[in-house]
Design a protein around this motif. Structure first.
Motif, PDB file in Angstrom:
ATOM      1  N   SER A   1       0.816  -1.212   0.000  1.00  0.00           N
ATOM      2  CA  SER A   1       0.000   0.000   0.000  1.00  0.00           C
ATOM      3  C   SER A   1       0.849   1.261   0.000  1.00  0.00           C
ATOM      4  O   SER A   1       0.433   2.299  -0.537  1.00  0.00           O
ATOM      5  N   ARG A   2       2.028   1.213   0.568  1.00  0.00           N
ATOM      6  CA  ARG A   2       2.879   2.409   0.597  1.00  0.00           C
ATOM      7  C   ARG A   2       3.398   2.748  -0.802  1.00  0.00           C
ATOM      8  O   ARG A   2       3.552   3.930  -1.142  1.00  0.00           O
ATOM      9  N   ILE A   3       3.651   1.725  -1.603  1.00  0.00           N
ATOM     10  CA  ILE A   3       4.080   1.975  -2.982  1.00  0.00           C
ATOM     11  C   ILE A   3       2.906   2.480  -3.812  1.00  0.00           C
ATOM     12  O   ILE A   3       3.047   3.399  -4.632  1.00  0.00           O
ATOM     13  N   ILE A   4       1.717   1.915  -3.587  1.00  0.00           N
ATOM     14  CA  ILE A   4       0.533   2.400  -4.301  1.00  0.00           C
ATOM     15  C   ILE A   4       0.295   3.872  -3.976  1.00  0.00           C
ATOM     16  O   ILE A   4      -0.033   4.678  -4.853  1.00  0.00           O
ATOM     17  N   ALA A   5       0.491   4.245  -2.702  1.00  0.00           N
ATOM     18  CA  ALA A   5       0.309   5.648  -2.311  1.00  0.00           C
ATOM     19  C   ALA A   5       1.290   6.554  -3.050  1.00  0.00           C
ATOM     20  O   ALA A   5       0.953   7.694  -3.394  1.00  0.00           O
ATOM     21  N   ARG A   6       2.485   6.051  -3.319  1.00  0.00           N
ATOM     22  CA  ARG A   6       3.460   6.842  -4.093  1.00  0.00           C
ATOM     23  C   ARG A   6       2.940   7.113  -5.501  1.00  0.00           C
ATOM     24  O   ARG A   6       3.116   8.219  -6.036  1.00  0.00           O
ATOM     25  N   PHE A   7       2.318   6.115  -6.109  1.00  0.00           N
ATOM     26  CA  PHE A   7       1.770   6.314  -7.450  1.00  0.00           C
ATOM     27  C   PHE A   7       0.690   7.397  -7.442  1.00  0.00           C
ATOM     28  O   PHE A   7       0.643   8.241  -8.334  1.00  0.00           O
ATOM     29  N   TYR A   8      -0.187   7.351  -6.439  1.00  0.00           N
ATOM     30  CA  TYR A   8      -1.217   8.393  -6.360  1.00  0.00           C
ATOM     31  C   TYR A   8      -0.586   9.778  -6.268  1.00  0.00           C
ATOM     32  O   TYR A   8      -0.984  10.714  -6.973  1.00  0.00           O
ATOM     33  N   ARG A   9       0.387   9.925  -5.377  1.00  0.00           N
ATOM     34  CA  ARG A   9       1.002  11.242  -5.170  1.00  0.00           C
ATOM     35  C   ARG A   9       1.820  11.683  -6.373  1.00  0.00           C
ATOM     36  O   ARG A   9       1.999  12.885  -6.604  1.00  0.00           O
ATOM     37  N   ALA A  10       2.299  10.720  -7.167  1.00  0.00           N
ATOM     38  CA  ALA A  10       3.087  11.057  -8.355  1.00  0.00           C
ATOM     39  C   ALA A  10       2.211  11.507  -9.524  1.00  0.00           C
ATOM     40  O   ALA A  10       2.703  12.143 -10.459  1.00  0.00           O
ATOM     41  N   ALA A  11       0.933  11.182  -9.468  1.00  0.00           N
ATOM     42  CA  ALA A  11       0.028  11.494 -10.580  1.00  0.00           C
ATOM     43  C   ALA A  11      -0.523  12.912 -10.467  1.00  0.00           C
ATOM     44  O   ALA A  11      -0.584  13.493  -9.384  1.00  0.00           O
ATOM     45  N   ASP A  12      -0.948  13.442 -11.594  1.00  0.00           N
ATOM     46  CA  ASP A  12      -1.677  14.708 -11.600  1.00  0.00           C
ATOM     47  C   ASP A  12      -3.163  14.483 -11.339  1.00  0.00           C
ATOM     48  O   ASP A  12      -3.813  15.278 -10.651  1.00  0.00           O
ATOM     49  N   VAL A  13      -3.689  13.399 -11.909  1.00  0.00           N
ATOM     50  CA  VAL A  13      -5.118  13.089 -11.817  1.00  0.00           C
ATOM     51  C   VAL A  13      -5.276  11.583 -11.652  1.00  0.00           C
ATOM     52  O   VAL A  13      -4.543  10.796 -12.264  1.00  0.00           O
ATOM     53  N   TYR A  14      -6.249  11.182 -10.830  1.00  0.00           N
ATOM     54  CA  TYR A  14      -6.622   9.765 -10.769  1.00  0.00           C
ATOM     55  C   TYR A  14      -7.870   9.561 -11.614  1.00  0.00           C
ATOM     56  O   TYR A  14      -8.867  10.274 -11.454  1.00  0.00           O
ATOM     57  N   LEU A  15      -7.838   8.591 -12.514  1.00  0.00           N
ATOM     58  CA  LEU A  15      -8.939   8.296 -13.436  1.00  0.00           C
ATOM     59  C   LEU A  15      -9.561   6.959 -13.068  1.00  0.00           C
ATOM     60  O   LEU A  15      -8.870   5.942 -12.967  1.00  0.00           O
ATOM     61  N   HIS A  16     -10.890   6.954 -12.866  1.00  0.00           N
ATOM     62  CA  HIS A  16     -11.595   5.711 -12.526  1.00  0.00           C
ATOM     63  C   HIS A  16     -12.689   5.459 -13.558  1.00  0.00           C
ATOM     64  O   HIS A  16     -13.824   5.932 -13.414  1.00  0.00           O
ATOM     65  N   PRO A  17     -12.373   4.687 -14.624  1.00  0.00           N
ATOM     66  CA  PRO A  17     -13.318   4.465 -15.723  1.00  0.00           C
ATOM     67  C   PRO A  17     -14.164   3.210 -15.491  1.00  0.00           C
ATOM     68  O   PRO A  17     -13.920   2.166 -16.092  1.00  0.00           O
ATOM     69  N   ALA A  18     -15.147   3.292 -14.632  1.00  0.00           N
ATOM     70  CA  ALA A  18     -15.951   2.119 -14.282  1.00  0.00           C
ATOM     71  C   ALA A  18     -17.214   2.028 -15.128  1.00  0.00           C
ATOM     72  O   ALA A  18     -17.819   3.045 -15.478  1.00  0.00           O
ATOM     73  N   ARG A  19     -17.605   0.795 -15.449  1.00  0.00           N
ATOM     74  CA  ARG A  19     -18.936   0.559 -16.000  1.00  0.00           C
ATOM     75  C   ARG A  19     -19.962   0.515 -14.872  1.00  0.00           C
ATOM     76  O   ARG A  19     -21.100   0.933 -15.025  1.00  0.00           O
ATOM     77  N   VAL A  20     -19.533  -0.031 -13.750  1.00  0.00           N
ATOM     78  CA  VAL A  20     -20.354  -0.097 -12.542  1.00  0.00           C
ATOM     79  C   VAL A  20     -19.396  -0.296 -11.382  1.00  0.00           C
ATOM     80  O   VAL A  20     -18.354  -0.937 -11.532  1.00  0.00           O
ATOM     81  N   ASP A  21     -19.708   0.272 -10.217  1.00  0.00           N
ATOM     82  CA  ASP A  21     -18.844   0.104  -9.049  1.00  0.00           C
ATOM     83  C   ASP A  21     -19.622   0.463  -7.790  1.00  0.00           C
ATOM     84  O   ASP A  21     -20.426   1.398  -7.797  1.00  0.00           O
ATOM     85  N   THR A  22     -19.360  -0.273  -6.730  1.00  0.00           N
ATOM     86  CA  THR A  22     -20.116  -0.092  -5.494  1.00  0.00           C
ATOM     87  C   THR A  22     -19.638   1.114  -4.703  1.00  0.00           C
ATOM     88  O   THR A  22     -20.401   2.021  -4.371  1.00  0.00           O
ATOM     89  N   PHE A  23     -18.337   1.140  -4.393  1.00  0.00           N
ATOM     90  CA  PHE A  23     -17.747   2.198  -3.584  1.00  0.00           C
ATOM     91  C   PHE A  23     -16.228   1.996  -3.642  1.00  0.00           C
ATOM     92  O   PHE A  23     -15.615   1.529  -2.697  1.00  0.00           O
ATOM     93  N   PRO A  24     -15.638   2.292  -4.798  1.00  0.00           N
ATOM     94  CA  PRO A  24     -14.244   1.896  -5.040  1.00  0.00           C
ATOM     95  C   PRO A  24     -13.258   2.458  -4.030  1.00  0.00           C
ATOM     96  O   PRO A  24     -13.199   3.669  -3.812  1.00  0.00           O
ATOM     97  N   THR A  25     -12.485   1.556  -3.435  1.00  0.00           N
ATOM     98  CA  THR A  25     -11.472   1.951  -2.458  1.00  0.00           C
ATOM     99  C   THR A  25     -10.407   2.822  -3.105  1.00  0.00           C
ATOM    100  O   THR A  25      -9.875   3.745  -2.468  1.00  0.00           O
ATOM    101  N   THR A  26     -10.099   2.561  -4.371  1.00  0.00           N
ATOM    102  CA  THR A  26      -9.059   3.338  -5.030  1.00  0.00           C
ATOM    103  C   THR A  26      -9.430   4.815  -5.129  1.00  0.00           C
ATOM    104  O   THR A  26      -8.554   5.682  -5.073  1.00  0.00           O
ATOM    105  N   VAL A  27     -10.708   5.108  -5.269  1.00  0.00           N
ATOM    106  CA  VAL A  27     -11.140   6.506  -5.341  1.00  0.00           C
ATOM    107  C   VAL A  27     -10.821   7.223  -4.027  1.00  0.00           C
ATOM    108  O   VAL A  27     -10.290   8.342  -4.023  1.00  0.00           O
TER     109      VAL A  27
END
Length: 464
Positions: free
Chosen positions: A334-360
């Motif tokens: 999870s610490r490496i995943i957090a680095r990816f989030y902080r390194a990005a300008d925008v997080y994109l979540h292209p779902a067809r359907v989703d309950t309550f995505p943790t990644t968001v």
């Protein structure tokens, strides 16, 4: 009056995987931090965490073959998963029937041994998904255990998707047949082929099992709870609450973009868009084509190169004009995943359907604005134009417009990122989530003790 620590047994397909597994592990750690006796019982254990217990297979032969399959999966690269699945079919032939035909008659006796596997008599059982993560029908647990277990223990169930009340689908996107019997399944987010023919039978099996069960049902979103209350699950619900998922804010927190890019070897000046999803290429609930098309259009509109990073899947780099799509593989830390989030300008979540995505909520907690499709429970997470931007599902042009707004205006992007971090801290802290569940556990246990006092029962769990 001081209350004794609770004995909590959670159940999940694995201790590594998608949102359901992340939630279960996060709650496990928080419960133990508070002094409760808690374990997570899983179908497959990948980590060395002591409080995670794998359900034993029904025979030494099955157990040996499964260990062999997991070892082959680790060493055979892209061939590992199909080889592991084939070995699993030899270990338990009913899995082959489940994979090809979708029938609900799985031979998974391990579920009845969950209380024993935990190593202590539980006060509560809490399930996170009854199906495995690899297939629409699970590889570790038979729903037939629900009536039995719910007779002797308070059984809590968090709905991470719709699988429990559909014939086959994990989360129908455009079909409402799950309300009436799952006939003629044509949903875009459903598996194709002969398995769909079994959906009506599976639906009927689940309906009968749920009618004999008594469950305390939680959902992270109002959207999913409203579905559940219209479904065959409704008669089984002894209590229902909407409890939003949370994340560890000591891990998922704002930080410097350039520093994280240097750590990850990413270009400092690039416009970086991030997607995080398990098996993005074959994930029926996610729309990789929408992500690629919208990023390509945004790059052309901005006349600037855009780098789309996909964490959670592997593949060759894709180039479409000014767009580069780089697959970063599966990342469980999870610490490496957090680095990816902080390194990005925008997080994109292209779902067809989703309950309550943790990644968001992970991205929000890291101070990154989210561009997402307005489906399922996502609008309950994101305030459009305040903490992120929403677009209709399947509309690459609208999503590209959202990305352009965020990528071309650093002040707007920064304001949304700060608002997202504040919202995550206020609403999506795992400590808040754990407190809500613990309070509910205690209320149910107190009610049961009161009922036993009235009826004269001794309150001892039955042995089975």
């Amino acid at each position: 009056m001081n209350r004794r620590p609770l004995r909590i047994v959670q159940v999940a397909p694995s201790d590594v995987g998608g949102g359901a597994e992340k939630v279960a592990v996060g709650l496990l750690r928080e419960y133990r931090n508070r002094g409760h006796e808690a374990v997570l019982v899983v179908g497959r254990k990948w980590t060395a965490e002591d409080a995670v217990v794998q359900i034993s297979s029904s025979s030494a032969w099955t157990s040996s073959l499964e260990r062999c399959g997991r070892a082959l999966e680790r060493h055979l690269g892209p061939w590992g998963r199909p080889v592991r699945k084939a070995v699993g079919w030899v270990a338990m032939p009913s899995r082959m029937r489940i994979f090809f035909f979708g029938t609900g008659e799985g031979d998974f006796p391990e579920g009845s041994r969950i209380p024993e596997a935990a190593g202590f008599p539980p006060d509560v059982l809490h399930f996170h998904n009854l199906h495995g993560s690899d297939d629409a029908y699970g590889e570790y647990l038979n729903p037939r255990v629900l009536p039995h277990l719910s007779r002797y223990f308070p059984v809590f169930l968090t709905l991470h998707d719709s699988w429990l009340f559909t014939g086959l689908c994990m989360n129908p996107a455009s079909c409402a047949n799950w309300e009436t019997g799952c006939a003629k399944c044509q949903d875009a987010a459903a598996p194709a082929g002969r398995r769909t023919a079994q959906a009506p039978r599976n639906w009927s099996v689940k309906r009968d099992l749920l009618a004999a069960s008594r469950l305390f049902v939680a959902s992270p979103s109002r959207w999913m709870m409203e579905r559940a209350l219209r479904s065959i699950l409704a008669p089984a619900i002894a209590g229902a609450r909407v409890i939003p998922n949370g994340v560890d804010l000591s891990v998922f927190c704002p930080g410097g973009r350039d520093n994280e890019r240097s750590r990850l070897g990413l270009p400092l000046e690039a416009l970086v868009v991030l997607c995080v999803a398990c098996a993005m290429r074959r994930n029926l609930a996610k729309d990789l084509a929408l992500a690629v098309d919208s990023c390509r259009i945004a790059a052309e509109t901005l006349r600037s190169p855009v780098l789309l990073l996909v964490v959670g899947d592997s593949g060759r780099t894709i180039r479409r004009g000014l767009l580069t799509v780089r697959f970063c593989g599966s990342v469980s830390d999870s610490r490496i995943i957090a680095r990816f989030y902080r390194a990005a300008d925008v997080y994109l979540h292209p779902a067809r359907v989703d309950t309550f995505p943790t990644t968001v909520i992970e991205a929000m907690a890291c101070g990154r604005p989210v561009a997402a499709t307005a489906v399922g429970g996502i609008p309950e997470q994101i305030v459009d134009g305040v903490t992120g931007v929403l677009a209709p599902a399947g509309d690459a042009g609208a999503m590209a417009d959202a990305l352009v707004r965020l990528l071309c205006d650093s002040a707007f992007r920064g304001a949304l990122g700060k608002a997202a971090a504040r919202a995550a801290a206020e609403r999506f802290d795992v400590r808040r989530q754990a407190s809500a569940y613990l309070q509910w556990y205690q209320e149910v246990l107190t009610s049961r003790e009161t009922a036993r006092g009235v009826t004269g029962g001794d309150g001892a769990p039955h042995r089975h």
